[in-house]
Design a protein around this motif. Sequence first.
Motif, PDB file in Angstrom:
ATOM      1  N   LEU A  73      10.299  -8.148 -56.034  1.00  0.00           N
ATOM      2  CA  LEU A  73      11.237  -8.995 -55.629  1.00  0.00           C
ATOM      3  C   LEU A  73      11.235  -9.837 -54.498  1.00  0.00           C
ATOM      4  CD1 LEU A  73      13.796  -6.165 -56.413  1.00  0.00           C
ATOM      5  CD2 LEU A  73      13.557  -8.208 -57.956  1.00  0.00           C
ATOM      6  N   VAL A  74      10.802  -9.222 -53.416  1.00  0.00           N
ATOM      7  CA  VAL A  74      10.565 -10.046 -52.337  1.00  0.00           C
ATOM      8  C   VAL A  74       9.534 -11.179 -52.482  1.00  0.00           C
ATOM      9  CG1 VAL A  74       9.271 -10.010 -49.962  1.00  0.00           C
ATOM     10  CG2 VAL A  74      10.622  -8.078 -50.588  1.00  0.00           C
ATOM     11  N   GLY A  75       8.702 -11.071 -53.340  1.00  0.00           N
ATOM     12  CA  GLY A  75       7.603 -12.103 -53.668  1.00  0.00           C
ATOM     13  C   GLY A  75       8.381 -13.345 -54.435  1.00  0.00           C
ATOM     14  N   LEU A  76       9.106 -12.825 -55.573  1.00  0.00           N
ATOM     15  CA  LEU A  76       9.603 -13.849 -56.302  1.00  0.00           C
ATOM     16  C   LEU A  76      10.992 -14.396 -55.875  1.00  0.00           C
ATOM     17  CD1 LEU A  76       9.275 -11.886 -59.933  1.00  0.00           C
ATOM     18  CD2 LEU A  76       7.809 -13.890 -59.097  1.00  0.00           C
ATOM     19  N   PHE A  77      11.761 -13.393 -55.320  1.00  0.00           N
ATOM     20  CA  PHE A  77      13.110 -14.047 -54.932  1.00  0.00           C
ATOM     21  C   PHE A  77      13.525 -13.940 -53.429  1.00  0.00           C
ATOM     22  CE2 PHE A  77      13.368 -12.007 -59.230  1.00  0.00           C
ATOM     23  CZ  PHE A  77      13.527 -13.182 -59.937  1.00  0.00           C
ATOM     24  N   GLN A  78      12.319 -13.443 -52.726  1.00  0.00           N
ATOM     25  CA  GLN A  78      12.748 -13.455 -51.125  1.00  0.00           C
ATOM     26  C   GLN A  78      14.037 -12.249 -50.968  1.00  0.00           C
ATOM     27  OE1 GLN A  78      12.959 -17.119 -49.541  1.00  0.00           O
ATOM     28  NE2 GLN A  78      10.838 -17.508 -49.786  1.00  0.00           N
ATOM     29  N   TRP A  79      14.049 -11.399 -51.926  1.00  0.00           N
ATOM     30  CA  TRP A  79      15.224 -10.365 -51.551  1.00  0.00           C
ATOM     31  C   TRP A  79      14.622  -8.774 -51.566  1.00  0.00           C
ATOM     32  CZ3 TRP A  79      17.818  -6.732 -55.302  1.00  0.00           C
ATOM     33  CH2 TRP A  79      19.042  -6.227 -54.568  1.00  0.00           C
ATOM     34  N   ASP A  80      14.971  -8.104 -50.569  1.00  0.00           N
ATOM     35  CA  ASP A  80      14.394  -7.080 -50.345  1.00  0.00           C
ATOM     36  C   ASP A  80      15.572  -5.861 -50.919  1.00  0.00           C
ATOM     37  OD1 ASP A  80      13.381  -4.395 -49.501  1.00  0.00           O
ATOM     38  OD2 ASP A  80      13.844  -4.933 -47.240  1.00  0.00           O
ATOM     39  N   LEU A  81      15.249  -5.131 -51.894  1.00  0.00           N
ATOM     40  CA  LEU A  81      16.034  -4.360 -52.666  1.00  0.00           C
ATOM     41  C   LEU A  81      16.593  -3.263 -51.792  1.00  0.00           C
ATOM     42  CD1 LEU A  81      17.656  -3.341 -55.340  1.00  0.00           C
ATOM     43  CD2 LEU A  81      15.287  -2.103 -55.814  1.00  0.00           C
ATOM     44  N   VAL A  82      15.465  -2.735 -51.338  1.00  0.00           N
ATOM     45  CA  VAL A  82      15.746  -1.363 -50.184  1.00  0.00           C
ATOM     46  C   VAL A  82      16.669  -1.723 -49.276  1.00  0.00           C
ATOM     47  CG1 VAL A  82      14.696   0.361 -49.013  1.00  0.00           C
ATOM     48  CG2 VAL A  82      13.747  -0.308 -50.859  1.00  0.00           C
ATOM     49  N   GLY A  83      16.292  -2.850 -48.528  1.00  0.00           N
ATOM     50  CA  GLY A  83      17.050  -3.362 -47.366  1.00  0.00           C
ATOM     51  C   GLY A  83      18.560  -3.419 -48.003  1.00  0.00           C
ATOM     52  N   GLY A  84      18.488  -4.373 -49.082  1.00  0.00           N
ATOM     53  CA  GLY A  84      19.878  -4.733 -49.655  1.00  0.00           C
ATOM     54  C   GLY A  84      20.631  -3.534 -50.236  1.00  0.00           C
ATOM     55  N   LEU A  85      20.111  -2.465 -50.579  1.00  0.00           N
ATOM     56  CA  LEU A  85      20.816  -1.116 -51.008  1.00  0.00           C
ATOM     57  C   LEU A  85      21.496  -0.405 -49.740  1.00  0.00           C
ATOM     58  CD1 LEU A  85      18.687   0.041 -54.005  1.00  0.00           C
ATOM     59  CD2 LEU A  85      21.278  -1.044 -53.979  1.00  0.00           C
ATOM     60  N   PHE A  86      20.501  -0.566 -48.637  1.00  0.00           N
ATOM     61  CA  PHE A  86      20.823   0.445 -47.407  1.00  0.00           C
ATOM     62  C   PHE A  86      21.064  -0.114 -46.377  1.00  0.00           C
ATOM     63  CE2 PHE A  86      17.824   3.078 -50.291  1.00  0.00           C
ATOM     64  CZ  PHE A  86      18.839   3.790 -50.707  1.00  0.00           C
ATOM     65  N   GLY A  87      21.817  -1.577 -46.412  1.00  0.00           N
ATOM     66  CA  GLY A  87      22.210  -2.282 -45.167  1.00  0.00           C
ATOM     67  C   GLY A  87      21.197  -2.984 -44.227  1.00  0.00           C
ATOM     68  N   GLY A  88      20.202  -3.435 -44.744  1.00  0.00           N
ATOM     69  CA  GLY A  88      19.302  -4.398 -44.183  1.00  0.00           C
ATOM     70  C   GLY A  88      18.026  -3.410 -43.646  1.00  0.00           C
ATOM     71  N   MET A  89      17.074  -4.230 -43.265  1.00  0.00           N
ATOM     72  CA  MET A  89      15.717  -3.645 -43.125  1.00  0.00           C
ATOM     73  C   MET A  89      15.690  -2.475 -41.971  1.00  0.00           C
ATOM     74  SD  MET A  89      12.952  -6.881 -43.910  1.00  0.00           S
ATOM     75  CE  MET A  89      11.559  -5.752 -43.162  1.00  0.00           C
ATOM     76  N   ASP A  90      16.526  -2.846 -41.186  1.00  0.00           N
ATOM     77  CA  ASP A  90      16.429  -2.183 -39.745  1.00  0.00           C
ATOM     78  C   ASP A  90      17.577  -0.931 -39.852  1.00  0.00           C
ATOM     79  OD1 ASP A  90      14.803  -3.842 -38.550  1.00  0.00           O
ATOM     80  OD2 ASP A  90      16.478  -4.931 -37.945  1.00  0.00           O
ATOM     81  N   SER A  91      18.196  -0.578 -41.178  1.00  0.00           N
ATOM     82  CA  SER A  91      18.977   0.645 -41.174  1.00  0.00           C
ATOM     83  C   SER A  91      18.115   1.852 -41.098  1.00  0.00           C
ATOM     84  CB  SER A  91      19.994   0.557 -42.251  1.00  0.00           C
ATOM     85  OG  SER A  91      19.215   0.671 -43.593  1.00  0.00           O
TER      86      SER A  91
END
Length: 64
Positions: free
Chosen positions: A21-39
């Motif tokens: 998903l990051v490669g195709l759409f520049q969207w981080d699923l884990v970060g999106g589900l849990f409030g960002g990469m830094d959560s």
Amino acid sequence: MKSLNMIALLLVIIGGLNWLLVGLFQWDLVGGLFGGMDSPIARVVYVLVGLAAIYCITLFKKVA
């Protein structure tokens, strides 16, 4: 041991799909589900995926 292998495989699949998903759409699923990469929860998921990948290296003996 079989359940540990299944958990590790599941985590590696989650990590692989996340990178797809990051490669195709520049969207981080884990970060999106849990409030960002830094959560804290996302960071725990990233660490678990990384540890599962390291563990899966040992599974090469069983496959080969």
